[in-house]
Design an enzyme around this catalytic site. Structure first.
Site, PDB file in Angstrom:
ATOM      1  N   THR A  14      29.349  81.055  10.331  1.00 10.86           N
ATOM      2  CA  THR A  14      30.444  81.010   9.364  1.00 10.86           C
ATOM      3  C   THR A  14      30.046  81.576   8.013  1.00 10.86           C
ATOM      4  OG1 THR A  14      31.386  79.122  10.504  1.00 10.86           O
ATOM      5  CG2 THR A  14      32.074  79.425   8.240  1.00 10.86           C
ATOM      6  N   TYR A  27      39.353  81.674  12.052  1.00 11.93           N
ATOM      7  CA  TYR A  27      38.511  82.723  11.465  1.00 11.93           C
ATOM      8  C   TYR A  27      37.487  83.120  12.511  1.00 11.93           C
ATOM      9  CZ  TYR A  27      34.699  79.415  11.066  1.00 11.93           C
ATOM     10  OH  TYR A  27      33.723  78.523  11.360  1.00 11.93           O
ATOM     11  N   THR A  93      26.362  76.802  11.976  1.00 14.41           N
ATOM     12  CA  THR A  93      25.946  75.405  11.822  1.00 14.41           C
ATOM     13  C   THR A  93      25.916  74.640  13.151  1.00 14.41           C
ATOM     14  OG1 THR A  93      28.209  74.712  11.365  1.00 14.41           O
ATOM     15  CG2 THR A  93      26.830  75.264   9.465  1.00 14.41           C
ATOM     16  N   ASP A  94      26.610  75.151  14.160  1.00 12.31           N
ATOM     17  CA  ASP A  94      26.741  74.366  15.394  1.00 12.31           C
ATOM     18  C   ASP A  94      25.408  74.070  16.071  1.00 12.31           C
ATOM     19  OD1 ASP A  94      29.427  74.198  15.013  1.00 12.31           O
ATOM     20  OD2 ASP A  94      29.988  75.635  16.556  1.00 12.31           O
ATOM     21  N   LYS A 166      24.028  67.823  12.501  1.00 16.26           N
ATOM     22  CA  LYS A 166      25.421  68.091  12.162  1.00 16.26           C
ATOM     23  C   LYS A 166      26.204  66.843  12.549  1.00 16.26           C
ATOM     24  CE  LYS A 166      29.144  71.404  12.311  1.00 16.26           C
ATOM     25  NZ  LYS A 166      29.638  72.710  12.745  1.00 16.26           N
ATOM     26  N   GLU A 282       9.979  50.721  24.706  1.00 15.33           N
ATOM     27  CA  GLU A 282      10.068  49.328  25.144  1.00 15.33           C
ATOM     28  C   GLU A 282       9.077  49.088  26.286  1.00 15.33           C
ATOM     29  OE1 GLU A 282      14.026  49.253  26.612  1.00 15.33           O
ATOM     30  OE2 GLU A 282      14.947  49.096  24.614  1.00 15.33           O
TER      31      GLU A 282
HETATM   32  N1  DGL Z   1      30.743  78.666  15.918  1.00 12.96           N
HETATM   33  C1  DGL Z   1      30.112  78.229  14.793  1.00 12.96           C
HETATM   34  C2  DGL Z   1      28.666  78.642  14.656  1.00 12.96           C
HETATM   35  O1  DGL Z   1      28.394  79.788  14.443  1.00 12.96           O
HETATM   36  C3  DGL Z   1      30.804  78.526  13.532  1.00 12.96           C
HETATM   37  C4  DGL Z   1      30.639  77.333  12.742  1.00 12.96           C
HETATM   38  C5  DGL Z   1      29.630  77.464  11.656  1.00 12.96           C
HETATM   39  O2  DGL Z   1      28.871  78.405  11.490  1.00 12.96           O
HETATM   40  O3  DGL Z   1      29.668  76.532  10.892  1.00 12.96           O
HETATM   41  O4  DGL Z   1      27.832  77.802  14.737  1.00 12.96           O
END
Ligand code: DGL
Length: 326
Positions: A14, A27, A93-94, A166, A282
């Site tokens: 993103t 997007y 971010t994924d 995340k 455990e």
């Molecule tokens: N599909 C996601 C990625 O590239 C877009 C979301 C993001 O980058 O936050 O991980």
């Protein structure tokens, strides 16, 4: 004083995404090239010489072993290059926490390595990308960022790869650190570490392998039956990670099937489907040869088990030590 030289490896996400309109909800990630990102950064006049390289321009759901290998090779070259002071990786971010953790375990800590992403595309109102990027430049250019393993910069927070998760699907504060929380705070004009570096001059913990053994994650749910364990094994899993209830729990039938898998030479890690909290070792784990994931969630527990298998570490005691380590 000369500008800090930072190598910037771009993969998409993103932070390089656009919607084409500030009012569009959907997007596409990975639309802006690293040259264009760096041209935008140049306008800020940061005291850094950023050397960009485009490795991919994709959403991070499509990242995997081949891209990891190329990034790892390049990071090792930058580590050996006396001119380079820090490495940045732009990333969706994924799966950022998985790439960050894999490199955290397979790169030496001699130079800062910083992943950065964004939750809003570049042309969104209130986009977070350029701020996160500028913050990451500050972190990657700080000599004190070395010796902390791979870092992830989002929303003015600096997370250690081992802690970063995340935790939200939307909003700019999508990441949390567990168990430590952020290890530092950064803005384009300030940088504060919350403690000293804890991995100074550490070599890589594991050798990097592009082709790692298959490890499957079994997500526990009420009513789950033991045939799912068998299906994973039939599908070629050489290790299993249970994303269990609570502290890594599962039904008696699943536990019995997992114990059988251990006896057949397939290591089993117990992690939790709950977002936060430790899964501790455990007494029962000793009985069955299970490994407790401790603070690692299922995706990172999977990577660590793959690394252990790829590097020939299979006894549960040594494996448990790797999970216990900070
Ligand atoms: N599909 C996601 C990625 O590239 C877009 C979301 C993001 O980058 O936050 O991980």
């Amino acid at each position: 004083m000369t500008d800090t030289h930072i190598d910037v490896f771009a993969t998409g996400g993103t932070i390089a995404g656009t919607a084409g309109s500030a009012t569009r909800r959907d997007y596409r990630p990975g639309q802006i090239s690293v040259e264009d990102l760096l041209a935008e950064m140049a306008k800020l006049g940061l005291p850094a010489r950023l050397v960009g390289r485009q490795f991919a321009n994709i959403g991070s759901e499509d990242i995997g072993p081949e891209l990891w290998r190329r990034l790892h090779e390049a990071a090792m070259e930058s580590m050996a290059d006396p001119a380079c002071q820090g490495i940045m990786i732009t990333h969706g971010t994924d799966t950022a926490e998985e790439t960050a953790f894999l490199f955290d375990q397979t790169l030496p800590t001699a130079k800062p390595v910083v992943l950065v992403g964004a939750m809003r595309p570049a042309d969104a109102v209130g986009s977070d990308g350029m701020r996160n990027f500028a913050n990451a430049v500050r972190v990657a250019g700080d000599a004190d960022a070395a010796g902390r393993g791979v870092l992830l910069v989002m929303s003015d927070h600096i997370f250690a790869a081992r802690d970063a998760r995340k935790a939200r699907t939307e909003g700019t504060h999508a990441f949390r650190g567990f168990p430590r929380g952020p290890v530092g705070h950064v803005t384009p004009t300030s940088l504060e570490w919350f403690g000293p570096a804890w991995r100074v001059a550490e070599p890589a913990r594991f050798a990097f392998h592009e082709h790692m053994p298959k490890v499957s994650i079994l997500y526990a749910y009420a009513g789950m039956t033991a045939d799912e364990v068998q299906q994973a094994l039939d599908g070629g899993a050489r290790g299993l990670v249970l994303a269990g209830f609570g502290q890594g729990n599962a039904s008696a039938a699943i536990r019995a099937a997992l114990a059988k898998a251990v006896l057949s030479g397939v290591p089993v890690v117990r992690s939790s489907r709950v977002d936060e909290g430790l899964v501790d070792h455990e007494p029962d784990d000793d009985t069955h040869g299970f490994i407790a994931a401790r603070a690692l969630g299922p995706p990172k527990a999977r990577i660590l088990l793959q690394l252990l298998l790829a590097n020939g570490v299979t006894d549960p005691v040594s494996a448990q030590q790797a999970f216990d380590r900070r």
